[in-house]
Design a protein around this motif. Structure first.
Motif, PDB file in Angstrom:
ATOM      1  N   SER A 524       0.575  -0.709   0.100  1.00 40.42           N
ATOM      2  CA  SER A 524      -0.375   0.113  -0.062  1.00 40.42           C
ATOM      3  C   SER A 524       0.394   1.219   0.206  1.00 40.42           C
ATOM      4  CB  SER A 524      -0.665   0.472   1.022  1.00 40.42           C
ATOM      5  OG  SER A 524      -0.165  -0.135   2.642  1.00 40.42           O
ATOM      6  N   GLY A 525       2.143   1.268  -0.324  1.00 36.97           N
ATOM      7  CA  GLY A 525       2.669   2.443   0.065  1.00 36.97           C
ATOM      8  C   GLY A 525       3.512   2.456  -0.837  1.00 36.97           C
ATOM      9  N   ALA A 526       2.249   2.891  -2.079  1.00 31.91           N
ATOM     10  CA  ALA A 526       2.760   3.150  -3.437  1.00 31.91           C
ATOM     11  C   ALA A 526       1.105   3.545  -3.688  1.00 31.91           C
ATOM     12  CB  ALA A 526       2.798   2.128  -4.823  1.00 31.91           C
ATOM     13  N   ALA A 527       0.180   4.427  -2.977  1.00 27.27           N
ATOM     14  CA  ALA A 527      -1.373   3.987  -2.653  1.00 27.27           C
ATOM     15  C   ALA A 527      -0.389   5.875  -3.544  1.00 27.27           C
ATOM     16  CB  ALA A 527      -1.665   4.292  -1.855  1.00 27.27           C
ATOM     17  N   GLN A 528       0.503   6.682  -3.262  1.00 26.32           N
ATOM     18  CA  GLN A 528       0.122   8.436  -2.900  1.00 26.32           C
ATOM     19  C   GLN A 528       1.068   8.462  -4.390  1.00 26.32           C
ATOM     20  OE1 GLN A 528      -0.799  10.779  -1.344  1.00 26.32           O
ATOM     21  NE2 GLN A 528      -0.738  12.488  -2.845  1.00 26.32           N
ATOM     22  N   ASP A 529       1.711   7.397  -5.251  1.00 29.09           N
ATOM     23  CA  ASP A 529       2.379   7.330  -6.380  1.00 29.09           C
ATOM     24  C   ASP A 529       1.246   7.245  -7.258  1.00 29.09           C
ATOM     25  OD1 ASP A 529       4.884   7.759  -4.803  1.00 29.09           O
ATOM     26  OD2 ASP A 529       5.103   5.324  -4.760  1.00 29.09           O
ATOM     27  N   LEU A 530       0.717   6.524  -7.339  1.00 29.47           N
ATOM     28  CA  LEU A 530      -0.803   5.951  -8.430  1.00 29.47           C
ATOM     29  C   LEU A 530      -1.406   7.807  -8.468  1.00 29.47           C
ATOM     30  CD1 LEU A 530      -1.166   2.469  -7.696  1.00 29.47           C
ATOM     31  CD2 LEU A 530      -0.014   2.815  -8.996  1.00 29.47           C
ATOM     32  N   GLN A 531      -1.616   7.846  -7.204  1.00 29.88           N
ATOM     33  CA  GLN A 531      -2.446   8.609  -7.679  1.00 29.88           C
ATOM     34  C   GLN A 531      -1.851  10.032  -8.358  1.00 29.88           C
ATOM     35  OE1 GLN A 531      -3.995  10.595  -3.039  1.00 29.88           O
ATOM     36  NE2 GLN A 531      -5.086  12.760  -4.624  1.00 29.88           N
ATOM     37  N   GLU A 532      -0.956  10.631  -7.941  1.00 29.19           N
ATOM     38  CA  GLU A 532       0.146  11.484  -8.649  1.00 29.19           C
ATOM     39  C   GLU A 532       0.190  10.893 -10.176  1.00 29.19           C
ATOM     40  OE1 GLU A 532       1.923  15.430  -9.386  1.00 29.19           O
ATOM     41  OE2 GLU A 532       0.603  14.437  -8.045  1.00 29.19           O
ATOM     42  N   ALA A 533       0.914   9.508 -10.298  1.00 29.90           N
ATOM     43  CA  ALA A 533       0.670   9.385 -11.869  1.00 29.90           C
ATOM     44  C   ALA A 533      -0.500   9.349 -12.342  1.00 29.90           C
ATOM     45  CB  ALA A 533       1.320   7.866 -12.294  1.00 29.90           C
ATOM     46  N   SER A 534      -1.613   8.763 -12.154  1.00 28.84           N
ATOM     47  CA  SER A 534      -3.066   8.723 -12.033  1.00 28.84           C
ATOM     48  C   SER A 534      -3.429  10.353 -12.886  1.00 28.84           C
ATOM     49  CB  SER A 534      -4.361   8.541 -11.579  1.00 28.84           C
ATOM     50  OG  SER A 534      -3.570   7.112 -11.748  1.00 28.84           O
ATOM     51  N   ARG A 535      -3.043  11.344 -12.350  1.00 27.66           N
ATOM     52  CA  ARG A 535      -3.791  12.651 -12.159  1.00 27.66           C
ATOM     53  C   ARG A 535      -2.794  13.452 -13.718  1.00 27.66           C
ATOM     54  NH1 ARG A 535      -1.095  17.116 -12.087  1.00 27.66           N
ATOM     55  NH2 ARG A 535       1.090  16.852 -10.950  1.00 27.66           N
ATOM     56  N   ILE A 536      -1.226  12.956 -13.954  1.00 23.49           N
ATOM     57  CA  ILE A 536      -0.534  13.767 -14.652  1.00 23.49           C
ATOM     58  C   ILE A 536      -0.581  12.700 -16.004  1.00 23.49           C
ATOM     59  CG2 ILE A 536       1.753  13.439 -15.914  1.00 23.49           C
ATOM     60  CD1 ILE A 536       2.995  13.872 -13.050  1.00 23.49           C
ATOM     61  N   GLY A 537      -1.456  11.297 -15.874  1.00 23.61           N
ATOM     62  CA  GLY A 537      -1.349  10.618 -17.100  1.00 23.61           C
ATOM     63  C   GLY A 537      -3.132  10.913 -17.486  1.00 23.61           C
ATOM     64  N   LEU A 538      -3.519  11.628 -16.676  1.00 22.84           N
ATOM     65  CA  LEU A 538      -5.109  12.036 -17.181  1.00 22.84           C
ATOM     66  C   LEU A 538      -4.932  13.225 -17.566  1.00 22.84           C
ATOM     67  CD1 LEU A 538      -8.280  11.631 -17.676  1.00 22.84           C
ATOM     68  CD2 LEU A 538      -8.609  12.677 -15.262  1.00 22.84           C
ATOM     69  N   ASP A 539      -4.450  14.632 -17.665  1.00 27.11           N
ATOM     70  CA  ASP A 539      -3.911  15.728 -17.976  1.00 27.11           C
ATOM     71  C   ASP A 539      -2.657  15.583 -19.477  1.00 27.11           C
ATOM     72  OD1 ASP A 539      -5.242  17.102 -15.960  1.00 27.11           O
ATOM     73  OD2 ASP A 539      -2.687  17.588 -15.241  1.00 27.11           O
ATOM     74  N   MET A 540      -2.267  14.139 -19.281  1.00 28.37           N
ATOM     75  CA  MET A 540      -1.718  13.922 -21.012  1.00 28.37           C
ATOM     76  C   MET A 540      -2.914  13.923 -21.620  1.00 28.37           C
ATOM     77  SD  MET A 540       1.621  11.978 -19.903  1.00 28.37           S
ATOM     78  CE  MET A 540       2.161  11.916 -21.393  1.00 28.37           C
ATOM     79  N   VAL A 541      -3.758  13.097 -21.367  1.00 25.91           N
ATOM     80  CA  VAL A 541      -4.899  12.235 -22.770  1.00 25.91           C
ATOM     81  C   VAL A 541      -6.441  13.235 -22.554  1.00 25.91           C
ATOM     82  CG1 VAL A 541      -3.726   9.911 -22.694  1.00 25.91           C
ATOM     83  CG2 VAL A 541      -5.708  10.966 -21.170  1.00 25.91           C
ATOM     84  N   SER A 542      -6.416  14.397 -22.098  1.00 24.87           N
ATOM     85  CA  SER A 542      -7.300  14.922 -21.422  1.00 24.87           C
ATOM     86  C   SER A 542      -7.017  16.233 -21.745  1.00 24.87           C
ATOM     87  CB  SER A 542      -8.059  14.996 -20.536  1.00 24.87           C
ATOM     88  OG  SER A 542      -7.722  15.127 -19.611  1.00 24.87           O
ATOM     89  N   LYS A 543      -5.510  16.977 -21.874  1.00 30.55           N
ATOM     90  CA  LYS A 543      -5.429  18.431 -21.421  1.00 30.55           C
ATOM     91  C   LYS A 543      -4.523  18.237 -23.198  1.00 30.55           C
ATOM     92  CE  LYS A 543      -7.132  19.770 -16.744  1.00 30.55           C
ATOM     93  NZ  LYS A 543      -6.452  20.354 -15.338  1.00 30.55           N
ATOM     94  N   PHE A 544      -4.084  17.860 -22.841  1.00 26.20           N
ATOM     95  CA  PHE A 544      -2.416  18.174 -23.802  1.00 26.20           C
ATOM     96  C   PHE A 544      -2.112  17.381 -24.939  1.00 26.20           C
ATOM     97  CE2 PHE A 544      -0.873  18.052 -19.106  1.00 26.20           C
ATOM     98  CZ  PHE A 544      -1.270  19.432 -18.706  1.00 26.20           C
TER      99      PHE A 544
END
Length: 638
Positions: A524-544
């Motif tokens: 479960s130590g990767a929870a914060q990492d996955l949250q930030e990676a998901s945010r960047i990934g969503l911005d890449m495909v939906s905004k950039f």
């Protein structure tokens, strides 16, 4: 209906008349009864001797006080010649000529004496005198009288005091807390490090306040208001003070909540008083901090609070509108949320110029650190301020000031006489990550091993992909993190390429993939990492527009109520992107598994591994496997 109303009025009038007559008759009856009782007292037996003296001069008995026991003893022994009863004392005159009094609050004791019935055929051995006008002030009775008079005086003054206090309070509320500084601010633009863009934008305002006739003669209207935007601690207040200092102008500093008030209409009076004070002392710079506290105007259907807020904003708009009425007055507002301001405030003629105050760059951060460090007892020859500035990317001047002060606290805690570079580095870690929390005491050996592998994965991927300079990897808990891979940028970036963003995601996924590689399962130590990676990934495909299928439509263009309908497709594309990057990250770690294990072993041994050690292990592994090392210029320089 009219005759009925008149009949009702006539009946009420009759009732009132009867009531007044009845009250008058009752009062007359009571008066006659009082006169009869008084006449009986006055026409009683005539008083002689000391009793007559007691009635005409009761003060002579006030010289000596005795208790009721002595009076009863004198009465029992037949030594009493006369007794006078007053509302608060009993006066006694003995057969021997002695005069004294006994305190009798509310005539309690005298009533008990008078109620006693005499036997038939007996006569009183002394004369009883009723002294209704005698006023014997003794002991506590004297203080009670003083208290009563003081209370009566206060009861008369209290209404006037309340009215005067209310008038003073309302006057103070209408004036508000706005006041001029004792003198113009002493700082200048040169004292503000960085903020070159903001200084250039304020140059026109400075020229107008110092030489207004040049503008008036050319028919040019100078800016009426300046709106400075930017994050917290970037120096907006200091720039406003520097503007007033450059122009030698008076300075008024308030906040957006200054105009709010408890009473209706007071906020409008505050606006009027503020501009009257500024015009009277022109040239004046009015600085409104946290201007978003003014809010926006709404329709009056929201209630009296919203209606009053609308009137305050309208009055502010009226005061700011026009060049001639506000000659010599400049309004400078600062806010972190410009979108919360009313649109009419931002139109030309009000806040007609918006100045973006940005975070300091590498050079400015170096100067700011040197400026604040000059106030400390530090080993300046050993401190590389450029290196410290590189470690403080995207930090505000206020945070840099806190870091320098924190470095002094770290040095004091360590018992050092001077602040060294190591103290500054520790202060930067505290500011960016948090202080060492001591949570490692509660960690088991298995957890420490997993954390070491996790942080080693982050650090190794960052070093291999060159997303920045890996400063160190540690498993010492700081703040809310159980371990940290400290990565810094060599320069400030405002634009990011698709490759750079993909590398950032792989670094975030490095810890989880390292656990999968070594332990065959993640934690479960990767929870914060996955949250930030998901945010960047969503911005890449939906905004950039960084879609695999070439979809360039941005969800940011859709209204909020419609964006949710397209979000499902964007999430699917982002998940595909994350899956591809996760596979690439796992393959990269698997190819460098010996380095990953070596970093984790050193972390378990020493808890902190410098970034230079990680780069050395990568080069040694590449040399042993005869594979070329693909390090970026940043990694090679480190």
């Amino acid at each position: 209906m009219k005759p009925v109303r008149n009949s009702l009025r006539s009946r009420i009038g009759r009732y009132v008349t009867f009531g007044v007559i009845a009250a008058a008759l009752a009062g007359a009856a009571m008066f006659l009864h009082w006169r009869h009782d008084r006449r009986e007292v006055q026409t009683g037996p005539s008083l002689t001797g000391v009793a007559s003296q007691m009635r005409h001069d009761a003060v002579a008995w006030a010289g000596q006080e005795k208790d009721a026991t002595q009076m009863l003893r004198d009465i029992h022994d037949g030594n009493v010649a006369a007794i006078g009863v007053s509302p608060n004392a009993i006066l006694v005159s003995t057969t021997k000529g002695e005069k004294y009094f006994v305190t009798d609050h509310n005539a309690v004791f005298s009533n008990a004496l008078l109620l006693d019935e005499m036997k038939a055929g007996s006569s009183s051995p002394y004369q009883l005198v009723w002294l209704p006008d005698a006023d014997i002030h003794t002991g506590m009775a004297r203080w009670n009288d003083v208290f009563d008079k003081t209370r009566d005086a206060l009861s008369l003054l209290l209404p006037f005091l309340l009215i005067g206090g209310l008038a003073w309070f309302m006057r103070r509320e209408m004036r508000g807390g706005a006041s001029l500084l004792g003198k113009a601010p002493a700082i200048r633009f040169d004292d503000v490090i960085g903020a070159g863009e903001a200084k250039a934008a304020l140059a026109d305002v400075q020229a107008y306040l110092t030489e207004p006739m040049q503008f008036i003669g050319m028919g040019v209207r100078a800016p009426c208001g300046i709106l400075m935007t930017g994050g917290p601690g970037v120096g907006k207040t200091r720039l406003a003070q520097a503007l007033a200092g450059e122009c030698d102008a008076n300075f008024i500093s308030i906040t957006g909540s200054y105009f709010s008030a408890k009473y209706y209409g007071v906020g409008i009076q505050k606006v009027k008083h503020l501009f009257e004070l500024a015009r009277k002392n022109a040239p004046t710079v009015i600085f409104i901090d946290e201007a978003d506290g003014l809010g926006k105007r709404t329709d009056t259907g929201g209630g009296p609070v919203e209606a009053e807020s609308n009137r305050i904003i309208n009055q502010l708009l009226a005061e700011m509108d026009g060049f001639q009425s506000n000659e010599g007055v400049i309004v400078v507002a600062a806010t972190n949320h410009p979108d919360n301001l009313d649109e009419a405030l931002r139109r030309p003629g009000r806040f007609d110029r918006t100045v973006q105050v940005r975070l300091p760059d590498l050079e400015d951060r170096t100067k700011i650190l040197e400026f604040y460090a000059s106030k400390l007892t530090a080993k300046s020859d050993e401190i590389d301020y450029n290196q410290l500035a590189r470690l403080t990317t995207r930090l505000s001047p206020a945070t840099l000031s806190m870091i320098v002060n924190q470095a002094g606290l770290v040095a004091r805690k360590a018992g050092a006489d001077e602040v060294s570079a190591a103290h500054f580095v520790e202060a930067i870690k505290i500011a960016r990550i948090g202080d060492v929390s001591g949570a490692e005491r509660a960690l088991s050996e298995e957890e420490r091993t997993r954390i070491a592998v996790h942080e080693a994965g982050h650090g190794l991927v960052a070093a291999l992909l060159g997303t920045g300079v890996l400063e160190e990897v540690t498993i010492l808990p700081r703040g809310g993190a159980l371990g940290v891979a400290l990565i810094t940028k060599t320069q400030d970036k405002h634009l990011y390429r698709e490759t750079e963003m993909r590398n950032e995601i792989q670094v975030l996924l490095g810890g989880r993939n390292a656990e999968l590689l070594i332990f065959d399962e993640a934690s479960s130590g990767a929870a914060q990492d996955l949250q930030e990676a998901s945010r960047i990934g969503l911005d890449m495909v939906s905004k950039f527009g960084f879609n695999v299928d070439g979809n360039l439509f941005s969800l940011a263009a859709l209204p909020q109520q419609y964006a949710g309908l397209q979000l499902k497709s964007a999430i699917e594309h982002a998940n595909v992107l994350l899956s591809d990057l996760n596979d690439a990250c796992y393959a990269l770690l698997r190819a460098n598994e010996p380095v990953l294990r070596a970093i984790a072993d050193q972390l378990l041994e020493s808890e902190t591994v410098p970034g230079a050690t990680v780069y050395r292990l990568i080069k040694e592994h590449a040399a042993a496997t005869a594979e070329p090392v693909h390090l970026t210029l940043e990694a090679a320089a480190a």
